[in-house]
Design an enzyme around this catalytic site. Structure first.
Site, mmCIF file in Angstrom:
data_model
loop_
_atom_site.group_PDB
_atom_site.id
_atom_site.type_symbol
_atom_site.label_atom_id
_atom_site.label_comp_id
_atom_site.label_asym_id
_atom_site.label_seq_id
_atom_site.Cartn_x
_atom_site.Cartn_y
_atom_site.Cartn_z
ATOM 1 N N GLU A 138 53.366 21.595 44.264
ATOM 2 C CA GLU A 138 53.189 22.625 45.298
ATOM 3 C C GLU A 138 54.091 22.217 46.454
ATOM 4 O O GLU A 138 53.857 21.207 47.097
ATOM 5 C CB GLU A 138 51.713 22.654 45.705
ATOM 6 N N CYS A 187 51.685 25.422 54.512
ATOM 7 C CA CYS A 187 52.601 25.815 53.431
ATOM 8 C C CYS A 187 52.517 27.313 53.170
ATOM 9 O O CYS A 187 53.517 27.929 52.834
ATOM 10 C CB CYS A 187 52.343 25.004 52.174
#
Ligand code: NDP
Length: 495
Positions: free
Chosen positions: A239, A273
């Site tokens: 990720e 993020c």
């Protein structure tokens, strides 16, 4: 427990005050190896406990974490600088994931009969998802509870042991999470932490005893981690951040859209993020939206509404993106080049930014946002998708069907509609990206399966006379019967 060579240590500090908040060992390859070996033994025990006992232990861990919520939030706040309220929210969402993973592991992963098909009518087919052994988790500093927990607790619920390497900026949070786990599972080191710098993470990723690596961080580091994994063909879930866009359609609730854009872009000083980094607003509502947006942003104060930039070098990245945009002809509607005054960065709103500017193409990870006027929502989607990343995204629209179409057309793995980042609080939804945002999924059923190996078992219940196909005693008549059966089952063309 740690055997870091020569007792070398490092300090974690409060990013706004520079005050040392903890000292931790620099675990080298030898101590990582010892942790993985201990983890292999613990994984055998934990795996054999079975779903029900693991569920009981994980729900107990959930209660321990919940009772220590304030302590965890304080540790997060000290190491990241974020306000304790935000740290509390982060930990509270992580708790819902512990709960979901604990309660759903058996249902998602446990043994089940599956249809064996007409050709396999004499077989009993079962499918189950077995643990991998030791999962190595390499975590970031921006959400040091929520983000790694999305891997840790799903891996644990699936029956794995975990060795967790927290970011060098937030080691204390990682250590605390593992200490609390030992209250619920004192018998074996099922959840361990190793601390240190990039080399410690590299030793974990490259360890042949690790069954899978779960990495969160930058795309550049993910490539290094993937190369380390390649040596042992260790699978990886990665990720790696994003450049998420928010689309404002003509019938959107503009006040709600502006509120969401500001929170998505500025909360946690933009170090999210799945934060909003770009906005595409359709021309008919652009001016009204900008008014709503700038009014809200102007009221925000760095150091009060959000904390400092946690990683000092990030300030340079933010400055570079703002400078580059302004040099290419952008307008700073709020803030500007002098907004970057480390360790704080004031809010920045940029318009008329060329699409090839770094502020549009690269992850800024600061309290900045670009806003562009587009002809319609289709152009918004086209431009939203025209970056290397594909993690999250947001759509504001008054029409549910249109909003769903737009959400589906966005490349990211998750899209929030008429809300921002709302998918993180829904544990049954998978979380992950495409392209430069990485691959694989944490959270939800996909997140549980990510930390397992599917096990297929086909058991013959009886032999079918005249269908002796997988033997050297097979006759032409056996084959003839097979051809007839397959033709009967599959030979007809259907419209
Ligand atoms: P990194 O990708 O460098 O670090 C993430 C984690 O990987 C940390 O635990 C780090 O340890 C570890 N690590 C570093 N090098 C290696 C290696 N060779 N092998 C294995 N593990 C390693 O991110 P940064 O913290 O440096 O942040 C840089 C950028 O990444 C940010 O500007 C932001 O754009 C992005 N980012 C994205 C995040 C997200 O949520 N997707 C989270 C954090 C950052 P250590 O900290 O000890 O170096």
């Amino acid at each position: 427990m740690s055997t870091a060579t020569e007792g070398r240590t490092f300090e974690s500090v409060h990013p706004a005050t520079g005050v040392v908040v903890g000292t931790h060992p620099i675990d080298d390859a030898v101590s990582v190896d010892a942790a993985v070996e201990r983890g292999r033994g613990a994984a055998l025990w934990w795996g054999r406990l079975g779903f029900d006992e693991r569920r009981r232990r994980l729900l107990d861990y959930k209660a321990v974490v919940t009772r220590n919520l304030r302590r965890i939030a304080e540790a997060v706040s000290q190491e990241t600088g974020k306000p304790e309220g935000d740290a509390t929210l982060e930990a509270a969402i992580a708790i819902t994931h512990i709960d979901w993973a604990a309660r759903n592991a058996r249902k998602v992963l446990g043994p089940r009969r599956v249809p064996s098909g007409l050709l396999g009518v004499n077989l009993a087919a079962t499918l189950e998802y077995l643990p991998l052994g030791v999962v190595g988790v390499i975590g970031p500093w921006n959400y040091p509870v929520f983000t790694p927990m999305g891997s840790i607790v799903y891996a644990l619920a699936a029956g794995n042991a975990v060795v967790f390497k927290p970011s060098e900026l937030t080691p204390g949070v990682g250590v605390l999470l593992a200490e609390l786990f030992a209250e619920s599972v004192p018998e074996h080191p099922v959840f361990q932490v190793v601390t240190g710098f990039g080399e410690t993470g590299a030793a974990l990723a490259g360890h042949p005893g690790v069954g899978k690596v779960a990495f969160t961080g930058s795309t550049a580091t993910a490539k290094r981690v993937m190369a380390a994994c390649a040596a042992n063909l260790t699978p990886l879930v990665a990720e790696c951040g994003g450049k998420d866009a928010l689309i404002v359609d003509r019938d959107a609730d503009l006040a709600a859209a502006a509120d969401a854009a500001v929170w998505g872009a500025m909360s946690n000083a933009g170090q999210t993020c799945v934060g909003v980094e770009r906005v595409y607003a359709v021309a008919p509502v652009y001016d009204d939206f900008m008014r709503e947006l700038t009014r809200r942003v102007a009221a925000l104060r760095a150091g009060e509404d959000y904390g400092p930039i946690t990683m000092p070098e990030q300030a340079d990245v933010i400055r570079r993106h703002v400078d580059d945009a302004l040099a290419k002809g952008a307008t700073a509607v709020v803030g500007g080049a002098d907004a970057v005054r480390p360790p704080f960065v004031d809010p920045v709103v940029l318009t008329d930014v060329p699409e090839d500017a770094s502020a549009v193409q690269e992850e800024t990870f600061g309290p900045t946002i670009t806003v562009a006027k587009v002809a319609d929502a289709d152009e918004a989607v086209r431009r939203a998708n025209a970056v290397a990343y594909g993690l999250g995204g947001t759509v504001f629209s008054g029409n549910v069907r249109r909003a769903t179409e737009l959400a589906r057309a966005m490349l990211g793995g998750m899209t929030a509609v008429n809300s921002v980042i709302s998918f993180v609080g829904v544990p049954s939804l998978p979380f992950g990206g495409t392209g430069a945002s990485g691959f694989g999924r944490i959270h939800g059923a996909d997140g549980l399966r990510e930390f397992t190996r599917p096990k297929a078992i086909s058991r013959q219940r009886f032999a079918i006379p005249g269908m002796n196909l997988t033997s050297f005693t097979r006759t032409p008549a056996d084959l003839e019967r097979l051809v007839k059966l397959v033709t009967f089952l599959h030979g007809r063309r259907k419209s």
